[in-house]
Design an enzyme around this catalytic site. Sequence first.
Site, PDB file in Angstrom:
ATOM      1  N   SER A  68       0.603  -0.803   0.688  1.00  0.00           N
ATOM      2  CA  SER A  68      -0.111  -0.095  -0.216  1.00  0.00           C
ATOM      3  C   SER A  68       0.954   1.212  -0.272  1.00  0.00           C
ATOM      4  O   SER A  68       1.916   1.254   0.316  1.00  0.00           O
ATOM      5  CB  SER A  68      -1.094   0.138   1.156  1.00  0.00           C
ATOM      6  OG  SER A  68      -1.909   0.703   1.011  1.00  0.00           O
ATOM      7  N   PRO A  69       0.094   2.185  -0.443  1.00  0.00           N
ATOM      8  CA  PRO A  69       1.075   3.378  -0.968  1.00  0.00           C
ATOM      9  C   PRO A  69       1.063   4.005   0.737  1.00  0.00           C
ATOM     10  O   PRO A  69       0.408   4.242   1.741  1.00  0.00           O
ATOM     11  CB  PRO A  69       0.439   4.459  -1.484  1.00  0.00           C
ATOM     12  CG  PRO A  69      -0.658   3.688  -2.355  1.00  0.00           C
ATOM     13  CD  PRO A  69      -0.460   2.479  -1.393  1.00  0.00           C
ATOM     14  N   CYS A  79       3.822   6.789   3.117  1.00  0.00           N
ATOM     15  CA  CYS A  79       4.591   8.546   2.794  1.00  0.00           C
ATOM     16  C   CYS A  79       5.747   8.019   3.646  1.00  0.00           C
ATOM     17  O   CYS A  79       5.841   7.262   5.091  1.00  0.00           O
ATOM     18  CB  CYS A  79       3.669   9.949   3.982  1.00  0.00           C
ATOM     19  SG  CYS A  79       2.517  10.011   1.663  1.00  0.00           S
ATOM     20  N   ALA A 108       2.303   7.940  -2.195  1.00  0.00           N
ATOM     21  CA  ALA A 108       1.592   9.636  -2.341  1.00  0.00           C
ATOM     22  C   ALA A 108       3.088  10.652  -2.884  1.00  0.00           C
ATOM     23  O   ALA A 108       3.881  10.628  -2.419  1.00  0.00           O
ATOM     24  CB  ALA A 108       0.626  10.479  -2.219  1.00  0.00           C
ATOM     25  N   GLN A 123       1.169   6.132  -6.942  1.00  0.00           N
ATOM     26  CA  GLN A 123      -0.931   6.843  -6.086  1.00  0.00           C
ATOM     27  C   GLN A 123       0.041   8.490  -6.854  1.00  0.00           C
ATOM     28  O   GLN A 123       0.720   9.135  -5.880  1.00  0.00           O
ATOM     29  CB  GLN A 123      -0.293   6.761  -4.771  1.00  0.00           C
ATOM     30  CG  GLN A 123      -1.853   7.514  -4.071  1.00  0.00           C
ATOM     31  CD  GLN A 123      -2.287   7.400  -2.968  1.00  0.00           C
ATOM     32  OE1 GLN A 123      -0.843   7.923  -2.042  1.00  0.00           O
ATOM     33  NE2 GLN A 123      -2.910   6.387  -2.193  1.00  0.00           N
ATOM     34  N   TYR A 142      -7.406  14.028   2.033  1.00  0.00           N
ATOM     35  CA  TYR A 142      -6.846  14.877   1.214  1.00  0.00           C
ATOM     36  C   TYR A 142      -7.988  15.409  -0.031  1.00  0.00           C
ATOM     37  O   TYR A 142      -9.485  15.511   0.179  1.00  0.00           O
ATOM     38  CB  TYR A 142      -5.988  14.149   0.007  1.00  0.00           C
ATOM     39  CG  TYR A 142      -4.777  14.087   1.776  1.00  0.00           C
ATOM     40  CD1 TYR A 142      -3.819  14.374   2.754  1.00  0.00           C
ATOM     41  CD2 TYR A 142      -4.996  12.428   1.661  1.00  0.00           C
ATOM     42  CE1 TYR A 142      -3.238  14.297   2.850  1.00  0.00           C
ATOM     43  CE2 TYR A 142      -3.945  12.189   2.732  1.00  0.00           C
ATOM     44  CZ  TYR A 142      -2.820  12.875   3.331  1.00  0.00           C
ATOM     45  OH  TYR A 142      -2.378  12.233   4.447  1.00  0.00           O
ATOM     46  N   LEU A 201      -5.337  -3.572   8.928  1.00  0.00           N
ATOM     47  CA  LEU A 201      -5.250  -4.306  10.062  1.00  0.00           C
ATOM     48  C   LEU A 201      -5.059  -5.585   9.787  1.00  0.00           C
ATOM     49  O   LEU A 201      -5.572  -6.480  10.295  1.00  0.00           O
ATOM     50  CB  LEU A 201      -6.268  -3.832  11.430  1.00  0.00           C
ATOM     51  CG  LEU A 201      -5.355  -2.502  12.435  1.00  0.00           C
ATOM     52  CD1 LEU A 201      -7.018  -2.598  13.123  1.00  0.00           C
ATOM     53  CD2 LEU A 201      -4.226  -2.468  12.453  1.00  0.00           C
ATOM     54  N   ARG A 205       1.296  -0.854   7.458  1.00  0.00           N
ATOM     55  CA  ARG A 205       2.392  -1.373   8.585  1.00  0.00           C
ATOM     56  C   ARG A 205       2.577  -2.527   8.241  1.00  0.00           C
ATOM     57  O   ARG A 205       4.095  -2.660   8.570  1.00  0.00           O
ATOM     58  CB  ARG A 205       1.591  -0.859  10.261  1.00  0.00           C
ATOM     59  CG  ARG A 205       1.328   0.572   9.778  1.00  0.00           C
ATOM     60  CD  ARG A 205       0.618   1.066  11.064  1.00  0.00           C
ATOM     61  NE  ARG A 205       0.419   2.393  11.507  1.00  0.00           N
ATOM     62  CZ  ARG A 205      -0.327   3.499  11.075  1.00  0.00           C
ATOM     63  NH1 ARG A 205      -1.629   2.711   9.571  1.00  0.00           N
ATOM     64  NH2 ARG A 205      -0.828   4.402  11.137  1.00  0.00           N
TER      65      ARG A 205
END
Length: 357
Positions: free
Chosen positions: A23-24, A26, A58, A100, A183, A302, A325
């Site tokens: 997953s993206p 940052c 992103a 992304q 965003y 999660l 994560r």
Amino acid sequence: MPSHLFSPFTLRGIEFKNRIVVSPMCQYSSVDGFANDWHLVNLGSRAVGGAGLVLSEAAAISPEGRITPHDLGIWSDEHVAGLKRITDFLTANGAVPGIQLAHAGRKASHNRPWEGGKGISPTEPGGWQTVAPSAVAFAETSPVPAALDEEGIQKIRADFREATHRALLAGFVVAEIHAAHGYLLHQFLSPISNQRTDQYGGSFDNRVRLLLDIVADVRAIWPADYPLFVRISATDWAEGGWTPDESVALSALLKDQGVDLIDCSSGGTVPRPTIPLGPGYQVPFAERIKRETGMPTGAVGLITTAEQAEAILAAGQADLILLARESLRDPYFPLHAAHTLGEDIPWPVQYERAKKV
């Protein structure tokens, strides 16, 4: 029987070797938007670790679209070479490279999380004037954005188009439009942040207008055999905000616009929402959108074990599993998951002597 997690998945002309997606996330580690060795190692290690699709963090479509002064960017032709170095490595190591595309809107011009995460005013070093649908700040410590006028909205569209062209030059084959987590594009969707009274505010049709326009712009540039994703926050977790019902309606519209998968996250519009956190707590959003629209979906939130990911796919709740994560904790999650599920998948030849049998 072969596991669902390690079965191939094809969208348009692109096949993912498994259903595991990085997953993206940052990293806040760029200077002037440039990708560097950190980005190469961070994303490259996940490709070596066996993920089928690796999405970049992103990438800001304009300098003012960055969350922090240290965000990755794709607003300049000079950014392409550093990104191409990464996509070449991802491809060579068996992962599909994705990007992304993002604009932070009113959540731009902030310090990095480990520096406190507070907003930086336009008069402070490193700060700039933020923009949003309406002149409503995200939080008490956030700068007040300027409400976008028609010229500003058209600039946003042009910036997304130019970023899409650069993404192709950089070697990406999956593009994801970021319309989640409070965003800019999510700010237009949510009545909490969008208080406009023109064609971009008020009704559902008006609030989704800019996102649909940008999707059409990007899809017209993005090759017909390359997938296009949209990440949404399926709910604001706040009274008077964006709802799961609206997410289903939006997903149906996006499907008609040529979007290939909805990446189903949630939250981000208000600073401290009450969220019922728990394993897979966002999976029901992906399941509902998939069931009611027929749109492929990605589940996120999660998801931490091979067995959990396999159960989500086996139950038909989603088509892809996005790990954030857990991928930070374990870049080699796919290799370990395959062993857990009894799958014999290839390891990088450099690592074969460590493969568990």
